[in-house]
Design a protein around this motif. Structure first.
Motif, PDB file in Angstrom:
ATOM      1  N   ASP A   1       0.829  -1.206   0.000  1.00 41.12           N
ATOM      2  CA  ASP A   1       0.000   0.000   0.000  1.00 41.12           C
ATOM      3  C   ASP A   1       0.863   1.256   0.000  1.00 41.12           C
ATOM      4  OD1 ASP A   1      -2.305  -1.488   0.007  1.00 41.12           O
ATOM      5  OD2 ASP A   1      -2.802  -1.121   2.121  1.00 41.12           O
ATOM      6  N   ALA A   2       1.964   1.227   0.740  1.00 40.45           N
ATOM      7  CA  ALA A   2       2.838   2.395   0.835  1.00 40.45           C
ATOM      8  C   ALA A   2       3.469   2.717  -0.515  1.00 40.45           C
ATOM      9  CB  ALA A   2       3.924   2.155   1.887  1.00 40.45           C
ATOM     10  N   ILE A   3       3.960   1.699  -1.216  1.00 38.93           N
ATOM     11  CA  ILE A   3       4.560   1.903  -2.532  1.00 38.93           C
ATOM     12  C   ILE A   3       3.518   2.426  -3.512  1.00 38.93           C
ATOM     13  CG2 ILE A   3       5.621   0.740  -4.504  1.00 38.93           C
ATOM     14  CD1 ILE A   3       6.965  -1.162  -2.510  1.00 38.93           C
ATOM     15  N   PHE A   4       2.352   1.795  -3.514  1.00 35.82           N
ATOM     16  CA  PHE A   4       1.274   2.200  -4.427  1.00 35.82           C
ATOM     17  C   PHE A   4       0.908   3.663  -4.192  1.00 35.82           C
ATOM     18  CE2 PHE A   4      -2.989   2.681  -5.992  1.00 35.82           C
ATOM     19  CZ  PHE A   4      -3.096   1.811  -7.067  1.00 35.82           C
ATOM     20  N   TYR A   5       0.681   4.024  -2.942  1.00 40.90           N
ATOM     21  CA  TYR A   5       0.283   5.401  -2.616  1.00 40.90           C
ATOM     22  C   TYR A   5       1.363   6.410  -3.007  1.00 40.90           C
ATOM     23  CZ  TYR A   5       0.136   9.629   0.136  1.00 40.90           C
ATOM     24  OH  TYR A   5       0.195  10.939   0.512  1.00 40.90           O
ATOM     25  N   ALA A   6       2.597   6.159  -2.619  1.00 42.28           N
ATOM     26  CA  ALA A   6       3.670   7.125  -2.877  1.00 42.28           C
ATOM     27  C   ALA A   6       3.844   7.367  -4.369  1.00 42.28           C
ATOM     28  CB  ALA A   6       4.977   6.636  -2.256  1.00 42.28           C
ATOM     29  N   CYS A   7       3.742   6.311  -5.164  1.00 42.24           N
ATOM     30  CA  CYS A   7       3.896   6.460  -6.615  1.00 42.24           C
ATOM     31  C   CYS A   7       2.712   7.194  -7.228  1.00 42.24           C
ATOM     32  CB  CYS A   7       4.045   5.085  -7.272  1.00 42.24           C
ATOM     33  SG  CYS A   7       5.599   4.249  -6.908  1.00 42.24           S
ATOM     34  N   LYS A   8       1.528   6.739  -6.930  1.00 41.60           N
ATOM     35  CA  LYS A   8       0.331   7.275  -7.602  1.00 41.60           C
ATOM     36  C   LYS A   8      -0.028   8.686  -7.150  1.00 41.60           C
ATOM     37  CE  LYS A   8      -4.618   6.423  -8.237  1.00 41.60           C
ATOM     38  NZ  LYS A   8      -5.118   7.625  -7.541  1.00 41.60           N
ATOM     39  N   ASP A   9      -0.023   8.918  -5.857  1.00 43.52           N
ATOM     40  CA  ASP A   9      -0.553  10.173  -5.331  1.00 43.52           C
ATOM     41  C   ASP A   9       0.493  11.265  -5.138  1.00 43.52           C
ATOM     42  OD1 ASP A   9      -2.835   8.725  -5.266  1.00 43.52           O
ATOM     43  OD2 ASP A   9      -3.298   9.044  -3.160  1.00 43.52           O
ATOM     44  N   LYS A  10       1.792  10.902  -5.142  1.00 43.83           N
ATOM     45  CA  LYS A  10       2.807  11.906  -4.858  1.00 43.83           C
ATOM     46  C   LYS A  10       3.866  12.020  -5.949  1.00 43.83           C
ATOM     47  CE  LYS A  10       0.934  13.390  -1.205  1.00 43.83           C
ATOM     48  NZ  LYS A  10       0.409  14.774  -1.177  1.00 43.83           N
ATOM     49  N   LEU A  11       4.548  10.947  -6.277  1.00 43.19           N
ATOM     50  CA  LEU A  11       5.691  11.040  -7.182  1.00 43.19           C
ATOM     51  C   LEU A  11       5.283  11.299  -8.627  1.00 43.19           C
ATOM     52  CD1 LEU A  11       8.057   8.311  -5.718  1.00 43.19           C
ATOM     53  CD2 LEU A  11       7.988  10.761  -5.247  1.00 43.19           C
ATOM     54  N   MET A  12       4.003  11.125  -8.951  1.00 41.88           N
ATOM     55  CA  MET A  12       3.513  11.418 -10.297  1.00 41.88           C
ATOM     56  C   MET A  12       2.991  12.842 -10.447  1.00 41.88           C
ATOM     57  SD  MET A  12       1.511   7.971 -11.453  1.00 41.88           S
ATOM     58  CE  MET A  12       1.208   8.606 -13.094  1.00 41.88           C
ATOM     59  N   GLN A  13       3.010  13.622  -9.381  1.00 39.68           N
ATOM     60  CA  GLN A  13       2.372  14.946  -9.422  1.00 39.68           C
ATOM     61  C   GLN A  13       2.979  15.859 -10.480  1.00 39.68           C
ATOM     62  OE1 GLN A  13       2.214  16.918  -5.653  1.00 39.68           O
ATOM     63  NE2 GLN A  13       0.802  15.440  -4.745  1.00 39.68           N
ATOM     64  N   ASP A  14       4.291  15.925 -10.551  1.00 41.70           N
ATOM     65  CA  ASP A  14       4.943  16.833 -11.492  1.00 41.70           C
ATOM     66  C   ASP A  14       5.031  16.190 -12.867  1.00 41.70           C
ATOM     67  OD1 ASP A  14       5.423  18.924  -9.635  1.00 41.70           O
ATOM     68  OD2 ASP A  14       7.042  17.743  -8.787  1.00 41.70           O
ATOM     69  N   GLN A  15       4.479  16.847 -13.857  1.00 45.48           N
ATOM     70  CA  GLN A  15       4.412  16.329 -15.220  1.00 45.48           C
ATOM     71  C   GLN A  15       5.133  17.274 -16.177  1.00 45.48           C
ATOM     72  OE1 GLN A  15       2.995  13.437 -16.248  1.00 45.48           O
ATOM     73  NE2 GLN A  15       2.400  12.830 -14.177  1.00 45.48           N
ATOM     74  N   PRO A  16       5.559  16.827 -17.352  1.00 45.42           N
ATOM     75  CA  PRO A  16       5.510  15.435 -17.793  1.00 45.42           C
ATOM     76  C   PRO A  16       6.547  14.581 -17.070  1.00 45.42           C
ATOM     77  CG  PRO A  16       6.641  16.770 -19.417  1.00 45.42           C
ATOM     78  CD  PRO A  16       6.114  17.722 -18.392  1.00 45.42           C
ATOM     79  N   LEU A  17       6.325  13.279 -17.057  1.00 48.48           N
ATOM     80  CA  LEU A  17       7.181  12.379 -16.287  1.00 48.48           C
ATOM     81  C   LEU A  17       8.643  12.475 -16.684  1.00 48.48           C
ATOM     82  CD1 LEU A  17       5.055   9.099 -16.083  1.00 48.48           C
ATOM     83  CD2 LEU A  17       5.384  10.809 -14.305  1.00 48.48           C
ATOM     84  N   PHE A  18       8.912  12.642 -17.998  1.00 50.29           N
ATOM     85  CA  PHE A  18      10.295  12.567 -18.461  1.00 50.29           C
ATOM     86  C   PHE A  18      11.124  13.799 -18.098  1.00 50.29           C
ATOM     87  CE2 PHE A  18       7.781  14.189 -22.036  1.00 50.29           C
ATOM     88  CZ  PHE A  18       8.479  15.337 -22.386  1.00 50.29           C
ATOM     89  N   LYS A  19      10.502  14.809 -17.510  1.00 49.06           N
ATOM     90  CA  LYS A  19      11.246  15.999 -17.097  1.00 49.06           C
ATOM     91  C   LYS A  19      11.852  15.852 -15.696  1.00 49.06           C
ATOM     92  CE  LYS A  19      10.626  18.622 -20.730  1.00 49.06           C
ATOM     93  NZ  LYS A  19      11.772  19.042 -21.579  1.00 49.06           N
ATOM     94  N   PHE A  20      11.606  14.723 -15.057  1.00 50.34           N
ATOM     95  CA  PHE A  20      12.093  14.485 -13.707  1.00 50.34           C
ATOM     96  C   PHE A  20      12.612  13.058 -13.596  1.00 50.34           C
ATOM     97  CE2 PHE A  20       8.641  17.486 -13.724  1.00 50.34           C
ATOM     98  CZ  PHE A  20       9.100  18.543 -12.945  1.00 50.34           C
TER      99      PHE A  20
END
Length: 300
Positions: free
Chosen positions: A154-173
């Motif tokens: 659950d921790a991995i799923f949450y951190a990826c989906k709700d936090k680490l994906m916030q800044d877009q586009p993905l390839f800029k980070f």
């Protein structure tokens, strides 16, 4: 302020998607797939002098044209620090905190990078939201206390989906996660494969550090290793306190020694399915590439 989290349904964009105020609707922009690469020789030494022309990419046996290629250390970092606060790791908890603080201090560049701190035991808890404030991150880690079960997936799923994906586009980070745990999940609603799939969709490389000090491989160790291998990361097994510090140092060195490679799939896939990708260094069988083995295409 700490936040107790409710884990909802998954819906995640991939590289090349535009920002969208409606989280349930994905808008296709210029579709590009990016891969973080770590290249080393047979002795484990990083190879950092390669360029675009040295690589070839095949997607389902079809050669692809590389659009962009650059040293990853220049991109802003989005980092997740996930710490198991269950009773099973109580004995070494204080030293783990100090090693994690050293890692944050050495990796996070306050003006460019942002990190989150998440604890997990019976529940997943956001301790520090995305910030470049190193002092705040360090104090948050030091203030943690162990107790309860283990909701790793659950921790991995949450951190990826709700936090680490916030800044877009993905390839800029560049997006990475460090997980300290024994890998023995006892509480999660999400499965191991759901956690891995979300990390892949979020383009997050997961590094895991085992808290098992028995020197006998446990089922939890196998879980940690599987998660790291599927996402292009590594697993570390520190048996002594000094080994833990070295594990963090190895991760920090790797984050500074990566490449980022982008291409536009030909033909473009919009089927929502997994597509395997092979990346090689031309005419260099002595070199080893570590990256994720493919990507999930968006669903149009």
């Amino acid at each position: 302020m700490n936040r107790r989290l409710f884990l909802g349904a998954a819906a995640a964009p991939l590289a090349g998607f535009a920002q969208n105020p409606d989280p349930d609707r994905i808008i296709l922009d210029v579709f590009r797939v990016n891969f973080l690469l770590t290249v080393s020789d047979r002795k484990g030494r990083f190879v950092i002098n390669l360029n675009k022309e040295d690589f070839e990419v095949q997607e389902e046996k079809k050669m692809q044209n590389i659009l962009e290629f650059y040293a990853e250390s220049n991109l802003p970092l989005r980092l997740g620090i996930l710490i198991d606060t269950s009773n099973s790791i109580r004995d070494r908890f204080r030293f783990q905190q100090e090693a994690a603080v050293e890692f944050v201090n050495s990796v996070v560049r306050p003006k460019e990078d942002r990190a989150i701190v998440v604890s997990f035991d019976n529940q997943v808890e956001l301790k520090a939201d995305l910030t470049g404030d190193v002092e705040k991150l360090s104090n948050t880690i030091r203030d943690m206390r162990p107790g309860g079960g283990t909701a790793l997936f659950d921790a991995i799923f949450y951190a990826c989906k709700d936090k680490l994906m916030q800044d877009q586009p993905l390839f800029k980070f560049r997006r990475a996660m460090v997980v300290l745990s024994d890998g023995e999940d006892t509480q999660s609603i999400r499965t191991r494969e759901q956690a891995i799939e979300m990390a892949l969709k979020a383009d997050v490389v997961v590094y895991t550090i085992s808290t098992n000090i028995t020197r006998i491989q446990s089922e939890g160790d196998k879980v940690l290793k599987h998660i790291s291998e599927r996402t292009g990361g590594q697993t570390f097994f520190p048996f002594r306190a000094s080994d833990l510090t070295q594990s963090f140092e190895n991760i920090a060195n790797e984050l500074r020694s990566q490449y980022n490679l982008l291409y536009r799939p030909e033909p473009i896939k919009t089927d929502g399915q997994w597509h395997p990708v092979q990346i090689r260094v031309k005419n260099r069988k002595d070199l080893i590439i570590r990256t994720r083995p493919g990507y999930f295409a968006p669903k149009a």
